[in-house]
Design a protein around this motif. Structure first.
Motif, PDB file in Angstrom:
ATOM      1  N   ALA A  14       1.057  -0.803  -0.288  1.00 11.01           N
ATOM      2  CA  ALA A  14       0.450  -0.104   0.144  1.00 11.01           C
ATOM      3  C   ALA A  14       0.800   1.079   0.150  1.00 11.01           C
ATOM      4  O   ALA A  14       0.064   2.119  -0.511  1.00 11.01           O
ATOM      5  CB  ALA A  14      -1.077  -0.096   1.310  1.00 11.01           C
ATOM      6  N   ILE A 280      -9.190  -0.307  -8.065  1.00 12.53           N
ATOM      7  CA  ILE A 280      -7.991  -1.588  -7.877  1.00 12.53           C
ATOM      8  C   ILE A 280      -7.532  -0.730  -6.564  1.00 12.53           C
ATOM      9  O   ILE A 280      -7.111  -1.502  -5.546  1.00 12.53           O
ATOM     10  CB  ILE A 280      -7.626  -2.219  -8.561  1.00 12.53           C
ATOM     11  CG1 ILE A 280      -8.684  -2.457 -10.074  1.00 12.53           C
ATOM     12  CG2 ILE A 280      -6.888  -3.246  -7.998  1.00 12.53           C
ATOM     13  CD1 ILE A 280      -8.501  -3.593 -10.618  1.00 12.53           C
ATOM     14  N   VAL A 281      -6.421   0.156  -7.374  1.00 13.68           N
ATOM     15  CA  VAL A 281      -5.835   0.649  -5.945  1.00 13.68           C
ATOM     16  C   VAL A 281      -6.156   1.259  -4.922  1.00 13.68           C
ATOM     17  O   VAL A 281      -5.836   0.771  -3.432  1.00 13.68           O
ATOM     18  CB  VAL A 281      -4.855   1.949  -6.718  1.00 13.68           C
ATOM     19  CG1 VAL A 281      -3.710   2.726  -5.115  1.00 13.68           C
ATOM     20  CG2 VAL A 281      -4.238   1.548  -7.892  1.00 13.68           C
ATOM     21  N   HIS A 284      -7.716  -2.090  -2.763  1.00 11.83           N
ATOM     22  CA  HIS A 284      -6.493  -2.334  -2.065  1.00 11.83           C
ATOM     23  C   HIS A 284      -6.864  -1.646  -0.601  1.00 11.83           C
ATOM     24  O   HIS A 284      -6.175  -2.226   0.573  1.00 11.83           O
ATOM     25  CB  HIS A 284      -5.199  -2.086  -2.775  1.00 11.83           C
ATOM     26  CG  HIS A 284      -4.292  -2.890  -2.238  1.00 11.83           C
ATOM     27  ND1 HIS A 284      -3.626  -1.856  -1.422  1.00 11.83           N
ATOM     28  CD2 HIS A 284      -4.221  -3.828  -1.750  1.00 11.83           C
ATOM     29  CE1 HIS A 284      -2.084  -2.499  -1.110  1.00 11.83           C
ATOM     30  NE2 HIS A 284      -2.839  -3.683  -1.115  1.00 11.83           N
ATOM     31  N   THR A 288      -6.651  -2.599   3.066  1.00 12.52           N
ATOM     32  CA  THR A 288      -5.325  -2.803   4.138  1.00 12.52           C
ATOM     33  C   THR A 288      -5.369  -1.849   5.262  1.00 12.52           C
ATOM     34  O   THR A 288      -5.239  -2.284   6.206  1.00 12.52           O
ATOM     35  CB  THR A 288      -3.951  -1.861   3.215  1.00 12.52           C
ATOM     36  OG1 THR A 288      -3.974  -2.039   2.179  1.00 12.52           O
ATOM     37  CG2 THR A 288      -3.185  -1.582   4.016  1.00 12.52           C
TER      38      THR A 288
END
Length: 377
Positions: A14, A280-281, A284, A288
């Motif tokens: 991340a 998608i980032v 994620h 996280t």
């Protein structure tokens, strides 16, 4: 030591993703000193693939006619591809050369470009600029691209902005995402790296198109040709000052159709890979944060505090990228609006990840004609 390894495995990816966007957009959004360069005298062919675009095409053709580039150095070629409307007639009314292509089996922008490129290159053409049929070019867009090509670039990509954003609508999501993409591309260019082609506002020297023939016929034709350029070690330059505006999908469903198609570009070997997908980032980063908060309960207090502070910092730094993009599109960037945009992007990204486009599908256009420049003009 065990806690450190767990923390690195959880927060390390991340952190790298956050720094990728933060550093590149930070570099890219800083004003660069632009030399006057060569006086452009390249003969340009503007190639426009158009499928049922009688409504949007006049905006594109009118913006080209109002360009500050010498009109005697411009040819406009429109490929009316499998059209059931007046696209061809509209193009002819603006004085464009028209190719009417009818092939119900071979559909898609890639086939239209393959049909139009030989015509665009026929005669004394120095470079071809490909733009979508709903794009509006800034008055100096062609000149800025031509200067870059005249100064030695083999391929140049213009900055793409989105028009028609309203509040927290799909248009605003597209506008913010496009500005982040512009910042990343500008940063990559400053570091001497090639940037991805974006389908519209792409300028190619004739020599490139002659040496690397167009064979991109998939649903992400620009990414496929971009991969061919990378294999041939041809660098794509990013021209921040050359701007064009394009329409956003009018509904979340239309955006999902578009994002599913774009997701296929991740499988063409792009150097930034999955990092190129902002939904998608963001998903994620959310995952996280959720895992960090869950595992903090079983960690020693000092480790738990450190992990929570770390992930909070990543969220804040990622938020800065979005806040800056909000400002670039002339919108206020409250924590609430940023969170809403992030939430909707994550939703679209997850939906796109679990579904798939197997065939070319035209993204519905918005009828909104409110053009928004990223610089606020």
């Amino acid at each position: 030591m065990l806690y450190a390894l767990i923390g690195a495995a959880l927060l390390g990816p991340a952190t790298l993703v956050c720094l990728y966007y933060l550093v590149l957009t930070g570099i890219g959004w800083r004003p660069r000193s632009v030399s006057r360069g060569s006086i452009p005298n390249l003969r340009l062919a503007i190639l426009i693939p158009a499928h049922d675009e009688e409504d949007g095409l006049p905006v594109t053709l009118r913006s080209i006619s109002e360009s500050d580039y010498p009109p005697d150095l411009i040819r406009v070629v429109v490929v009316a591809d499998n059209c059931s409307d007046r696209t061809a007639a509209v193009a002819r009314s603006f004085g464009a050369e028209v190719i009417e292509r009818v092939d119900p089996l071979l559909k898609g922008k890639g086939y239209a470009l393959a049909k139009g490129l030989p015509v665009a290159l026929d005669g004394p053409t120095d470079a071809v600029v490909i733009v979508d049929a709903d794009a509006e070019l800034a008055a100096d867009c062609l000149r800025k691209l031509a200067v870059e090509l005249a100064d030695g670039a083999a391929v140049a990509q213009a900055a793409v902005a989105i028009r028609g954003r309203h509040g927290c609508s799909v248009g605003l999501i597209g506008a913010v995402g496009s500005e982040i993409e512009n910042g990343v591309s500008a940063g990559r260019d400053r570091l001497g790296l090639s940037v991805p082609l974006r389908g519209s506002g792409m300028a190619f020297r004739r020599e490139v198109l002659d040496s690397i023939p167009w064979k991109a016929f998939g649903i992400t034709e620009d990414a496929e040709y971009d991969a061919a350029l990378r294999r041939a070690r041809v660098r794509v330059r990013f021209v921040t000052e050359a701007r064009l505006r394009t329409g956003a999908p009018p509904t979340p469903e239309a955006m999902l159709t578009q994002r599913r198609r774009w997701r296929a570009a991740l499988h063409t070997g792009r150097p930034d890979g999955i990092l190129a997908s902002k939904p998608i980032v963001l998903a994620h980063l959310v995952a996280t944060a959720a895992i960090t908060l869950t595992t903090a309960a079983v960690l020693p207090v000092d480790w738990a505090v450190g992990a929570i502070a770390w992930v909070a910092g990543l969220i804040a730094l990622t938020g800065l990228v979005y806040v800056r993009a909000f400002r670039r599109v002339g919108q206020s960037a409250s924590v609430y609006s940023t969170a809403v945009i992030a939430y909707r992007l994550v939703g679209v990204g997850v939906a796109a990840a679990v579904s798939r486009n197997r065939h070319w599908e035209r993204t519905p256009r918005t009828a909104d004609a409110t053009f928004v420049a990223a610089d606020g003009q």
